[in-house]
Design a protein around this motif. Structure first.
Motif, mmCIF file in Angstrom:
data_model
loop_
_atom_site.group_PDB
_atom_site.id
_atom_site.type_symbol
_atom_site.label_atom_id
_atom_site.label_comp_id
_atom_site.label_asym_id
_atom_site.label_seq_id
_atom_site.Cartn_x
_atom_site.Cartn_y
_atom_site.Cartn_z
ATOM 1 N N PRO A 184 3.592 -14.558 -42.204
ATOM 2 C CA PRO A 184 3.645 -16.023 -42.361
ATOM 3 C C PRO A 184 2.677 -16.792 -41.473
ATOM 4 O O PRO A 184 2.024 -17.734 -41.938
ATOM 5 N N ALA A 185 2.584 -16.447 -40.193
ATOM 6 C CA ALA A 185 1.709 -17.204 -39.292
ATOM 7 C C ALA A 185 0.253 -17.093 -39.718
ATOM 8 O O ALA A 185 -0.487 -18.083 -39.720
ATOM 9 N N THR A 186 -0.151 -15.886 -40.090
ATOM 10 C CA THR A 186 -1.537 -15.677 -40.544
ATOM 11 C C THR A 186 -1.797 -16.435 -41.835
ATOM 12 O O THR A 186 -2.857 -17.047 -42.020
ATOM 13 N N VAL A 187 -0.808 -16.420 -42.741
ATOM 14 C CA VAL A 187 -0.978 -17.120 -44.022
ATOM 15 C C VAL A 187 -1.090 -18.625 -43.804
ATOM 16 O O VAL A 187 -1.960 -19.286 -44.391
ATOM 17 N N ARG A 188 -0.225 -19.172 -42.962
ATOM 18 C CA ARG A 188 -0.301 -20.618 -42.693
ATOM 19 C C ARG A 188 -1.649 -20.991 -42.083
ATOM 20 O O ARG A 188 -2.257 -21.995 -42.458
ATOM 21 N N GLY A 189 -2.113 -20.174 -41.148
ATOM 22 C CA GLY A 189 -3.419 -20.443 -40.539
ATOM 23 C C GLY A 189 -4.544 -20.352 -41.552
ATOM 24 O O GLY A 189 -5.488 -21.157 -41.520
ATOM 25 N N GLN A 190 -4.430 -19.382 -42.472
ATOM 26 C CA GLN A 190 -5.468 -19.231 -43.492
ATOM 27 C C GLN A 190 -5.480 -20.404 -44.461
ATOM 28 O O GLN A 190 -6.548 -20.925 -44.806
ATOM 29 N N LEU A 191 -4.318 -20.844 -44.879
ATOM 30 C CA LEU A 191 -4.264 -21.969 -45.821
ATOM 31 C C LEU A 191 -4.764 -23.260 -45.169
ATOM 32 O O LEU A 191 -5.440 -24.063 -45.818
ATOM 33 N N GLN A 192 -4.439 -23.461 -43.888
ATOM 34 C CA GLN A 192 -4.943 -24.648 -43.196
ATOM 35 C C GLN A 192 -6.460 -24.582 -43.074
ATOM 36 O O GLN A 192 -7.156 -25.595 -43.246
ATOM 37 N N HIS A 193 -6.978 -23.393 -42.781
ATOM 38 C CA HIS A 193 -8.440 -23.233 -42.687
ATOM 39 C C HIS A 193 -9.093 -23.512 -44.037
ATOM 40 O O HIS A 193 -10.156 -24.138 -44.106
ATOM 41 N N LEU A 194 -8.462 -23.056 -45.105
ATOM 42 C CA LEU A 194 -8.992 -23.304 -46.442
ATOM 43 C C LEU A 194 -9.035 -24.806 -46.721
ATOM 44 O O LEU A 194 -10.015 -25.320 -47.279
ATOM 45 N N LEU A 195 -7.989 -25.512 -46.309
ATOM 46 C CA LEU A 195 -7.980 -26.972 -46.465
ATOM 47 C C LEU A 195 -9.087 -27.622 -45.649
ATOM 48 O O LEU A 195 -9.802 -28.512 -46.136
ATOM 49 N N ARG A 278 1.032 -27.761 -50.467
ATOM 50 C CA ARG A 278 2.434 -27.499 -50.866
ATOM 51 C C ARG A 278 2.805 -26.041 -50.626
ATOM 52 O O ARG A 278 3.899 -25.738 -50.144
ATOM 53 N N VAL A 279 1.880 -25.134 -50.965
ATOM 54 C CA VAL A 279 2.157 -23.702 -50.740
ATOM 55 C C VAL A 279 2.344 -23.446 -49.243
ATOM 56 O O VAL A 279 3.254 -22.719 -48.829
ATOM 57 N N GLY A 280 1.491 -24.055 -48.426
ATOM 58 C CA GLY A 280 1.600 -23.877 -46.967
ATOM 59 C C GLY A 280 2.910 -24.379 -46.426
ATOM 60 O O GLY A 280 3.499 -23.791 -45.503
ATOM 61 N N GLN A 281 3.411 -25.481 -46.961
ATOM 62 C CA GLN A 281 4.671 -26.050 -46.489
ATOM 63 C C GLN A 281 5.866 -25.156 -46.819
ATOM 64 O O GLN A 281 6.879 -25.175 -46.112
ATOM 65 N N ASP A 282 5.758 -24.374 -47.895
ATOM 66 C CA ASP A 282 6.862 -23.521 -48.331
ATOM 67 C C ASP A 282 6.931 -22.189 -47.595
ATOM 68 O O ASP A 282 7.870 -21.414 -47.812
ATOM 69 N N ILE A 283 5.943 -21.898 -46.757
ATOM 70 C CA ILE A 283 5.926 -20.612 -46.057
ATOM 71 C C ILE A 283 6.776 -20.668 -44.792
ATOM 72 O O ILE A 283 6.636 -21.587 -44.002
#
Length: 283
Positions: A184-195, A278-283
């Protein structure tokens, strides 16, 4: 100029394009050698990328072959000279040659387009995400091999941070946002970086949502690297055996069309950012 013992993909491409010009002119390598006053073996070495040529020599070849396309001639002339050492050469002893060639092609590309299904584009990955991906490699990589690949990937991303970076367009299937590499932490960081990256003027990120009934290209990951003229574009496809490079004009036209279709079916950049958020918020 002296022979090049280990031609890069870029040098091989220059040679291949000179061969195409010769063949289009209806000349055999022997006839071309006689016309240019060189040995046939030299023509063969140049066309194989084993012998470096000067810009003047390329223009001489083009005149002899009656090539009317000045933009193509200028583009080929810009690819000449001895082999220039780039940062990617530091990795030749540690990484597959396809990754080295890809980094060189990206360095010289005038624009990049990518389409992916289950992965975030390499240029937009965080180091944690990239490291998690490489840990899943088959066969397994040693830790030092993983670190070499992460370092190489980070340096490849430097093209997006130049003073004048190339335009970069990525179409990503929504599935890639949910893959969960690294936790989860890596995914959230990746999605924020993508944004964050999607807010850059030269970067366009578009998501193809699950709601779409089709996916052009059958889910194949595509890197399309644009050259100074369309004839010098290159397509790179990921395969289990390594990088696969395509440059035949029919192939280039096909993948341009596939990427066009993918963009047509994707959400707008603004809607894509909303979905990523939205995907990031659901993680």
């Amino acid at each position: 100029m002296p022979p090049s013992t280990i031609p890069t993909l870029r040098q091989q491409r220059l040679g291949a394009e000179l061969r195409k010009l010769r063949e289009h002119a209806g000349l055999t390598s022997s006839a071309a050698a006689g016309l240019l006053g060189v040995k046939q073996a030299q023509i063969s070495s140049i066309e194989a990328g084993r012998y470096a040529v000067s810009a003047d020599r390329v223009r001489t070849f083009a005149r002899a072959y009656s090539c009317p396309d000045q933009r193509l001639i200028d583009a080929l002339a810009s690819m000449t000279g001895g082999r220039m050492r780039g940062w990617w050469d530091d990795y030749r002893d540690n990484l597959p040659v396809g990754l080295i060639d890809l980094a060189e092609l990206e360095h010289y590309a005038t624009a990049l387009r990518v389409g992916l299904v289950v992965h975030i584009p390499a240029a937009l990955q965080t180091t944690d995400h990239a490291r998690a991906l490489f840990k899943e490699a088959v066969p397994s990589l040693q830790q030092y091999e993983i670190e070499h690949r992460v370092s190489h990937r980070v340096k490849r991303q430097g093209i997006l941070y130049r003073e004048t970076p190339p335009p970069y367009t990525a179409v990503i299937h929504e599935a890639a946002l949910h893959m969960g590499y690294g936790g989860p932490a890596t995914v959230r960081g990746q999605l924020q970086h993508l944004l964050d990256m999607s807010e850059l003027n030269h970067v366009t990120v578009r998501i193809m949502s699950f709601g779409k009934g089709s996916f052009p290209g059958n889910g194949q990951s595509i890197d399309y690297l644009m050259g100074p003229v369309p004839q010098l574009d290159t397509v790179q496809l990921d395969a289990h055996h390594g990088c696969e490079f395509l440059d035949a004009q029919s192939q280039l036209e096909k993948y341009r069309h596939v990427l066009d279709r993918m963009e047509e079916n994707a959400l707008s950049p603004a809607a894509s950012r909303d979905l990523i958020h939205r995907v990031g918020q659901d993680i």
